[in-house]
Design an enzyme around this catalytic site. Structure first.
Site, PDB file in Angstrom:
ATOM      1  N   ARG A 134     -28.786  23.757 -43.255  1.00  0.00           N
ATOM      2  CA  ARG A 134     -28.343  23.529 -41.889  1.00  0.00           C
ATOM      3  C   ARG A 134     -28.943  24.562 -40.935  1.00  0.00           C
ATOM      4  O   ARG A 134     -29.338  25.643 -41.348  1.00  0.00           O
ATOM      5  CB  ARG A 134     -26.820  23.583 -41.811  1.00  0.00           C
ATOM      6  CG  ARG A 134     -26.117  22.421 -42.494  1.00  0.00           C
ATOM      7  CD  ARG A 134     -24.606  22.567 -42.401  1.00  0.00           C
ATOM      8  NE  ARG A 134     -24.106  23.693 -43.184  1.00  0.00           N
ATOM      9  CZ  ARG A 134     -23.772  24.867 -42.714  1.00  0.00           C
ATOM     10  NH1 ARG A 134     -23.848  25.108 -41.408  1.00  0.00           N
ATOM     11  NH2 ARG A 134     -23.319  25.825 -43.506  1.00  0.00           N
ATOM     12  N   THR A 165     -17.051  21.604 -55.088  1.00  0.00           N
ATOM     13  CA  THR A 165     -17.423  20.378 -55.801  1.00  0.00           C
ATOM     14  C   THR A 165     -17.198  20.528 -57.298  1.00  0.00           C
ATOM     15  O   THR A 165     -16.590  19.669 -57.951  1.00  0.00           O
ATOM     16  CB  THR A 165     -18.894  20.022 -55.527  1.00  0.00           C
ATOM     17  OG1 THR A 165     -19.066  19.793 -54.126  1.00  0.00           O
ATOM     18  CG2 THR A 165     -19.310  18.780 -56.287  1.00  0.00           C
TER      19      THR A 165
END
Length: 532
Positions: free
Chosen positions: A60, A244
């Site tokens: 990002r 995750t």
């Protein structure tokens, strides 16, 4: 050309975007892969995966993200964290981008942000790359085909990687730009092929909209006990802290791996897929996630592979440490079909401590939980943002500052109220370093972390004997079956105890200095809990 189902009253032409080449509406996965391959956007991998690279941006670009300072949001945006863009500059940016788009083909996906129909956001994502369409189709929630006939987008995201912004002209920082206009309900993304900007733009929208409805928006993963959604756990944490991995516990039902809401009805996933880091991923340690890397349609992002056999190299980080795979949630065998859960029974705050000071698990009082939530201490891990090449200790409030358009206290107050109303046991879990700081110590053993979490979630840690941490005042278990006793006391894992003490003193000071910005906004019990 129009392919796929779409509300005829809301084609791009009706939104004022005209003169494009072929516009492909709501293509399903095989068609998107076919288009991506035809355009040379990537290669077909084993099992029908989509192998792609994102160019110079492999993470990002938070410094290139702007919020348009319009009247309707100027008093509610956390401007210190969200650089403003002038409305007139945005208009020029929009017009220039739409002009750039003329004659080019685009892919439109009409999708839902949120599994709760009462609180979801209807989002249209317009992408220049077919594989971006595949990616966001995995990440958000897919309407039924007949729902598309009546779909009306509340927000539209336009992603045009070949468009290069001009800072002086467009009011941005570089040729890369992510501009959010809440008044016009448009997000513009230009100059980056990194697909994660698409999903995090939707997350930012929900982080602004939902708190206004009394709904907690959370950068967290979530799961629940089999057959018992009431036994829900949420895992706060920045990228690289284990959200995750730790939520994909085969003994529990996965609600989602990254973004959730907490309403008066319980927990709900914002997304319809997972975006997992694949560096050092193994079939032994994470079999479910590993298996997705050979399933049809999974997007394999920035991974090195053998040109002849198409075998992925999970250890080669020559492109980036931030190699990833994106796949639909149903590729995980124990995933929830509804993506809904109850009110969290356990709240886990994951931190990646590069200083090697924090214990592998600690039990927090509600006041301590508020303190650590607002602090959001962790370490940025390599690759997740441009320029991060080694772990950097940082404070990212609410464990997700880059995605928080409102002031942190708003999210903190919501969390505090919901914990008080529904009750939850809160834990701080360090997945970072032990036995020394980064460069000296080693990463916390994943097996130990999983054992400790299992004990927390099944309630057995409630019967453990605890010691008071001398640095932060929270409770740390002295002995847990299956975990080396020495690991529970970080100081004992260091060869040089004086160095540990110096690191601990440094970290405590960092916490205190960072938290000064919140003192005028918080309750006295949270102030008292700041440092035990």
């Amino acid at each position: 050309m129009t392919i796929g189902r779409v509300n005829p009253s809301y084609r791009l032409e009706e939104q004022g975007i005209t003169g494009l080449g072929n516009v492909h509406y709501n293509l399903i996965e095989p068609a998107l892969i076919e288009e991506a391959l035809k355009r040379g956007e990537g290669h077909l991998g084993k099992g029908g995966t989509m192998l792609v690279e994102t160019g110079k941006h492999t993470g990002r670009s938070p410094k290139d993200k702007f919020v348009v300072e319009t009247e309707n949001v100027k008093d509610s945006i956390w401007w210190e964290n969200n650089p403003p863009m002038e409305p007139a500059k945005f208009d020029v940016l929009y017009n220039d981008m739409v002009e750039h788009m003329k004659g080019r083909d685009y892919f439109v996906q009409d999708l839902f942000g949120g599994a709760d129909p009462a609180n979801r956001l209807d989002v249209r994502v317009v992408t220049e790359l077919a594989w971006h369409g595949l990616f966001i189709r995995h990440m958000l929630r897919r309407p039924e085909r007949d729902e598309l006939d009546e779909f009306v987008p509340e927000f539209t995201i336009i992603n045009c990687p070949t468009f290069k912004a001009t800072p002086d002209k467009h009011g941005c920082r570089s040729e890369t730009v992510i501009a959010l206009n809440f008044e016009k309900k448009v997000i513009l993304i230009g100059g980056t092929e990194y697909a994660g900007e698409n999903k995090k733009s939707v997350f930012t929208l929900l982080n602004y909209i939902l708190p206004g409805r009394g709904i907690m928006a959370m950068h967290c993963s979530a799961n629940h006990a089999p057959g018992n959604p009431v036994d829900t756990a949420i895992f706060f944490g920045l990228s690289g802290t284990g959200k995750t991995t730790l939520s994909a516990d085969p003994t529990r039902v996965l609600i989602g791996d990254d973004e959730h809401g907490w309403s008066d009805r319980g927990t709900f996933n914002f997304e319809g897929g997972c975006y997992a880091k694949t560096i050092s991923l193994s079939a032994e340690a994470e079999p479910e996630i590993y298996a997705t890397t050979e399933k049809f349609g999974t997007v394999i992002e920035n991974m090195v592979y053998d040109a002849d056999t198409l075998e992925l190299d999970f250890e080669d980080n020559s492109i980036t440490d931030n190699m990833r795979c994106a796949y639909p949630l149903h590729y995980i065998s124990n995933a929830s079909s509804s993506s809904l859960g109850g009110h969290p029974k356990n709240i886990i705050m994951l931190t990646c401590d590069a200083y090697g000071v924090l214990p592998p698990i600690a039990r927090l009082t509600p006041a301590q939980a508020m303190y650590h939530f607002l602090s959001g201490f962790t370490s940025k891990t390599p690759g997740t943002e441009v320029g991060v090449v080694e772990p950097i200790p940082t404070f990212s409030t609410c464990f997700g500052a880059p995605f928080m358009p409102r002031r942190p206290e708003e999210y903190g107050k919501l969390l505090q109220e919901k914990i008080a109303k529904h009750g939850a046991t809160c834990w701080l879990v360090n997945t970072g370093w032990t036995g020394g700081a980064y460069g000296v110590g080693s990463r916390m053993p994943i097996k130990a972390t999983r054992t400790l979490l299992a004990a927390a979630l099944d309630g057995s840690l409630s019967d453990a004997e605890y010691r008071k941490d001398p640095n932060f005042g929270f409770d740390v278990p002295k002995d847990v079956d299956g975990v080396a006793e020495v690991l529970l006391d970080p100081r004992r894992t260091w060869d040089d105890k004086a160095s540990y003490d110096a690191q601990a003193e440094k970290l405590v000071k960092m916490f205190a200095e960072n938290f000064e910005q919140y003192l005028e906004y918080i309750d006295e019990d949270v102030k008292a809990a700041a440092i035990g």
